[in-house]
Motif scaffolding. Structure first.
Motif, PDB file in Angstrom:
ATOM      1  N   ASP A  62       0.824  -1.215   0.000  1.00 28.33           N
ATOM      2  CA  ASP A  62       0.000   0.000   0.000  1.00 28.33           C
ATOM      3  C   ASP A  62       0.856   1.263   0.000  1.00 28.33           C
ATOM      4  O   ASP A  62       0.425   2.315  -0.494  1.00 28.33           O
ATOM      5  CB  ASP A  62      -0.897   0.033   1.245  1.00 28.33           C
ATOM      6  CG  ASP A  62      -2.032  -0.963   1.196  1.00 28.33           C
ATOM      7  OD1 ASP A  62      -2.422  -1.379   0.088  1.00 28.33           O
ATOM      8  OD2 ASP A  62      -2.526  -1.342   2.284  1.00 28.33           O
ATOM      9  N   TRP A  64       3.428   2.018  -1.674  1.00 26.27           N
ATOM     10  CA  TRP A  64       3.703   2.512  -3.029  1.00 26.27           C
ATOM     11  C   TRP A  64       2.665   3.571  -3.406  1.00 26.27           C
ATOM     12  O   TRP A  64       3.005   4.669  -3.867  1.00 26.27           O
ATOM     13  CB  TRP A  64       3.634   1.389  -4.061  1.00 26.27           C
ATOM     14  CG  TRP A  64       4.708   0.364  -4.066  1.00 26.27           C
ATOM     15  CD1 TRP A  64       4.543  -0.980  -3.911  1.00 26.27           C
ATOM     16  CD2 TRP A  64       6.115   0.551  -4.269  1.00 26.27           C
ATOM     17  NE1 TRP A  64       5.751  -1.624  -4.004  1.00 26.27           N
ATOM     18  CE2 TRP A  64       6.728  -0.730  -4.228  1.00 26.27           C
ATOM     19  CE3 TRP A  64       6.918   1.672  -4.488  1.00 26.27           C
ATOM     20  CZ2 TRP A  64       8.101  -0.894  -4.408  1.00 26.27           C
ATOM     21  CZ3 TRP A  64       8.285   1.499  -4.664  1.00 26.27           C
ATOM     22  CH2 TRP A  64       8.867   0.228  -4.609  1.00 26.27           C
ATOM     23  N   ASP A  65       1.387   3.223  -3.235  1.00 26.90           N
ATOM     24  CA  ASP A  65       0.299   4.121  -3.622  1.00 26.90           C
ATOM     25  C   ASP A  65       0.265   5.365  -2.740  1.00 26.90           C
ATOM     26  O   ASP A  65       0.024   6.472  -3.229  1.00 26.90           O
ATOM     27  CB  ASP A  65      -1.040   3.380  -3.543  1.00 26.90           C
ATOM     28  CG  ASP A  65      -1.120   2.223  -4.517  1.00 26.90           C
ATOM     29  OD1 ASP A  65      -1.067   2.467  -5.732  1.00 26.90           O
ATOM     30  OD2 ASP A  65      -1.223   1.070  -4.064  1.00 26.90           O
ATOM     31  N   ARG A  68       2.979   7.922  -3.789  1.00 27.34           N
ATOM     32  CA  ARG A  68       2.696   8.674  -5.021  1.00 27.34           C
ATOM     33  C   ARG A  68       1.732   9.822  -4.780  1.00 27.34           C
ATOM     34  O   ARG A  68       1.539  10.674  -5.647  1.00 27.34           O
ATOM     35  CB  ARG A  68       2.128   7.731  -6.092  1.00 27.34           C
ATOM     36  CG  ARG A  68       3.133   6.692  -6.586  1.00 27.34           C
ATOM     37  CD  ARG A  68       2.603   5.967  -7.822  1.00 27.34           C
ATOM     38  NE  ARG A  68       3.485   4.876  -8.191  1.00 27.34           N
ATOM     39  CZ  ARG A  68       3.302   3.608  -7.848  1.00 27.34           C
ATOM     40  NH1 ARG A  68       2.221   3.266  -7.141  1.00 27.34           N
ATOM     41  NH2 ARG A  68       4.145   2.674  -8.218  1.00 27.34           N
ATOM     42  N   LYS A 101       7.288   9.379 -10.617  1.00 28.46           N
ATOM     43  CA  LYS A 101       6.561   8.703  -9.539  1.00 28.46           C
ATOM     44  C   LYS A 101       6.238   7.249  -9.855  1.00 28.46           C
ATOM     45  O   LYS A 101       5.947   6.463  -8.941  1.00 28.46           O
ATOM     46  CB  LYS A 101       5.299   9.474  -9.182  1.00 28.46           C
ATOM     47  CG  LYS A 101       4.240   9.557 -10.272  1.00 28.46           C
ATOM     48  CD  LYS A 101       3.060  10.390  -9.779  1.00 28.46           C
ATOM     49  CE  LYS A 101       1.984  10.537 -10.832  1.00 28.46           C
ATOM     50  NZ  LYS A 101       0.854  11.382 -10.347  1.00 28.46           N
ATOM     51  N   TYR A 102       6.288   6.871 -11.120  1.00 26.87           N
ATOM     52  CA  TYR A 102       6.051   5.467 -11.477  1.00 26.87           C
ATOM     53  C   TYR A 102       7.347   4.712 -11.770  1.00 26.87           C
ATOM     54  O   TYR A 102       7.312   3.548 -12.168  1.00 26.87           O
ATOM     55  CB  TYR A 102       5.107   5.387 -12.678  1.00 26.87           C
ATOM     56  CG  TYR A 102       3.711   5.867 -12.358  1.00 26.87           C
ATOM     57  CD1 TYR A 102       2.882   5.129 -11.512  1.00 26.87           C
ATOM     58  CD2 TYR A 102       3.236   7.066 -12.866  1.00 26.87           C
ATOM     59  CE1 TYR A 102       1.609   5.571 -11.194  1.00 26.87           C
ATOM     60  CE2 TYR A 102       1.960   7.518 -12.561  1.00 26.87           C
ATOM     61  CZ  TYR A 102       1.149   6.768 -11.733  1.00 26.87           C
ATOM     62  OH  TYR A 102      -0.112   7.212 -11.418  1.00 26.87           O
ATOM     63  N   GLU A 248      -7.753   7.325   1.244  1.00 27.60           N
ATOM     64  CA  GLU A 248      -7.679   5.897   0.907  1.00 27.60           C
ATOM     65  C   GLU A 248      -6.466   5.207   1.497  1.00 27.60           C
ATOM     66  O   GLU A 248      -6.559   4.065   1.977  1.00 27.60           O
ATOM     67  CB  GLU A 248      -7.687   5.721  -0.613  1.00 27.60           C
ATOM     68  CG  GLU A 248      -7.695   4.265  -1.051  1.00 27.60           C
ATOM     69  CD  GLU A 248      -7.779   4.095  -2.562  1.00 27.60           C
ATOM     70  OE1 GLU A 248      -7.872   2.936  -3.026  1.00 27.60           O
ATOM     71  OE2 GLU A 248      -7.752   5.126  -3.283  1.00 27.60           O
ATOM     72  N   PHE A 249      -5.320   5.846   1.462  1.00 24.85           N
ATOM     73  CA  PHE A 249      -4.088   5.201   1.940  1.00 24.85           C
ATOM     74  C   PHE A 249      -3.519   5.917   3.165  1.00 24.85           C
ATOM     75  O   PHE A 249      -2.305   5.967   3.359  1.00 24.85           O
ATOM     76  CB  PHE A 249      -3.049   5.150   0.820  1.00 24.85           C
ATOM     77  CG  PHE A 249      -3.484   4.348  -0.374  1.00 24.85           C
ATOM     78  CD1 PHE A 249      -3.526   2.963  -0.338  1.00 24.85           C
ATOM     79  CD2 PHE A 249      -3.894   4.995  -1.536  1.00 24.85           C
ATOM     80  CE1 PHE A 249      -3.942   2.224  -1.431  1.00 24.85           C
ATOM     81  CE2 PHE A 249      -4.311   4.267  -2.632  1.00 24.85           C
ATOM     82  CZ  PHE A 249      -4.342   2.879  -2.589  1.00 24.85           C
TER      83      PHE A 249
END
Length: 362
Positions: A62, A64-65, A68, A101-102, A248-249
């Motif tokens: 999580d 990672w998300d 970003r 970011k990716y 969300e995160f």
């Protein structure tokens, strides 16, 4: 002896510390904290609120998300900022301050969500769940740069070393860089609150705890004071996101030492850190009318916008005053042509109070 010191500290310093009260927007979050206390008494209240508000537990994946969202470069939302990075133009990938970011993963040229201090220094190992997946502690970092850091403890740099604010190995340890040392100190303080003896500061940095009532060390108190929080900067963005459990995160809890670095001074002593809750008579509208941009800056001028006449004092990272400029209201240019590349502290004073901002010259 530690218990005796704590009682003595609480008795003596209750008369010398600035009165603390969180701003209106944080009153609800900190409603259970007694800010009239000091030392480990205040620390214990902050332990409780930090644990109680941690309602969402992220997986290692999580993060990672989350990264970003929370670690975006304010000058380019396609990039994340890299802990320990300091130069995007020197031709070396490992020193990059930003990265797409990716462009994440585990290979050369990737960024990874790295533990601010090696998980192996936890007691026991932090792993990649629980404290090992706490997003307040995990930050994007270049894979190779973090590999160079390895499992070294944090250490102070020598005088004259890393003149442009670089990170690197020093004194058998790791210096995180002028831009990041305050971030690292405040994250270590958070982890100590949240996970206690599993995350002792004495295990992750070189320094003495002789003057503190527990296992905090002077190194992190020094870094917290020398490298203040930038108003509205990366630390604030991360803290605001994770402090809102509906995101969300987000975890739901905040890092209190980002909200106010001075809390560390009240708990553990050491040099006076930035007090973001002082000048309570100044309303938020007045405070927010002092703006400084761009930051980081590549040129020789910084714009200051204020509805008041101000005095701008610029200090280097060692606390030496390097320039002073009187500025009238409305937009004014602060001349920084004589400053070398690095991190500086800008003290902006008016008749209504003082604000402290961090300035990065690239």
């Amino acid at each position: 002896m530690k218990h005796f010191y704590t009682l003595l500290l609480a008795f003596i310093t209750s008369f010398s510390f600035a009165q603390l009260a969180p701003p209106t927007e944080l009153e609800s979050y900190y409603s259970t904290v007694d800010f009239t206390t000091t030392g480990v008494y205040l620390k214990n209240d902050l332990i409780d609120v930090t644990a109680d508000k941690h309602v969402n537990y992220l997986s290692y994946g999580d993060v990672w998300d989350a990264s970003r969202i929370t670690d975006l470069d304010p000058n380019n939302s396609n990039n994340v900022l890299l802990l320990y990075g300091y130069n995007d133009t020197d031709g070396s990938i490992t020193t990059d301050r930003t990265r797409g970011k990716y462009d994440n993963g585990g290979g050369v040229g990737d960024w990874n969500r790295e533990h601010v201090y090696p998980k192996s220094l936890g007691n026991p190992n932090l792993g990649t769940s629980g404290p090992g997946s706490d997003a307040q502690m995990l930050r994007p970092s270049d894979v190779q740069r973090n590999g160079q850091r390895g499992s070294l403890k944090f250490a102070n740099k020598n005088s004259g070393e890393f003149p442009n604010g670089e990170s690197g190995t020093t004194n058998s340890g790791w210096y995180p860089g002028d831009e990041w040392k305050g971030d690292c100190a405040r994250i270590i303080m958070y982890m100590y609150l949240r996970y206690g003896e599993r995350c002792l500061p004495t295990n992750v940095g070189f320094g003495s705890s002789a003057s503190t009532p527990d296992d905090m060390i002077d190194l992190f108190l020094q870094w917290n004071a020398e490298d203040p929080v930038v108003d509205g900067g990366l630390e604030d963005v991360r803290n605001a996101y994770h402090g809102n459990a509906s995101n969300e995160f987000a975890q739901g809890n905040r890092n209190p030492f980002i909200d106010n670095p001075y809390l560390a001074t009240v708990i553990w002593g050491g040099p006076d850190a930035q007090n973001r809750w002082e000048d309570l008579s100044i309303n938020d509208e007045q405070q927010n009318r002092i703006k400084m941009f761009p930051n980081p800056v590549n040129g020789n001028e910084v714009s200051i916008i204020s509805n008041q006449d101000i005095i701008a004092e610029v200090y280097d990272i060692l606390g030496k005053k390097v320039t002073v400029q009187n500025m009238t209201s409305n937009q004014t240019k602060l001349n920084i042509s004589e400053l070398t590349k690095g991190v500086y502290i800008v003290k902006l004073s008016s008749e209504n109070g003082t604000q402290t901002k961090r300035l990065i010259k690239q």
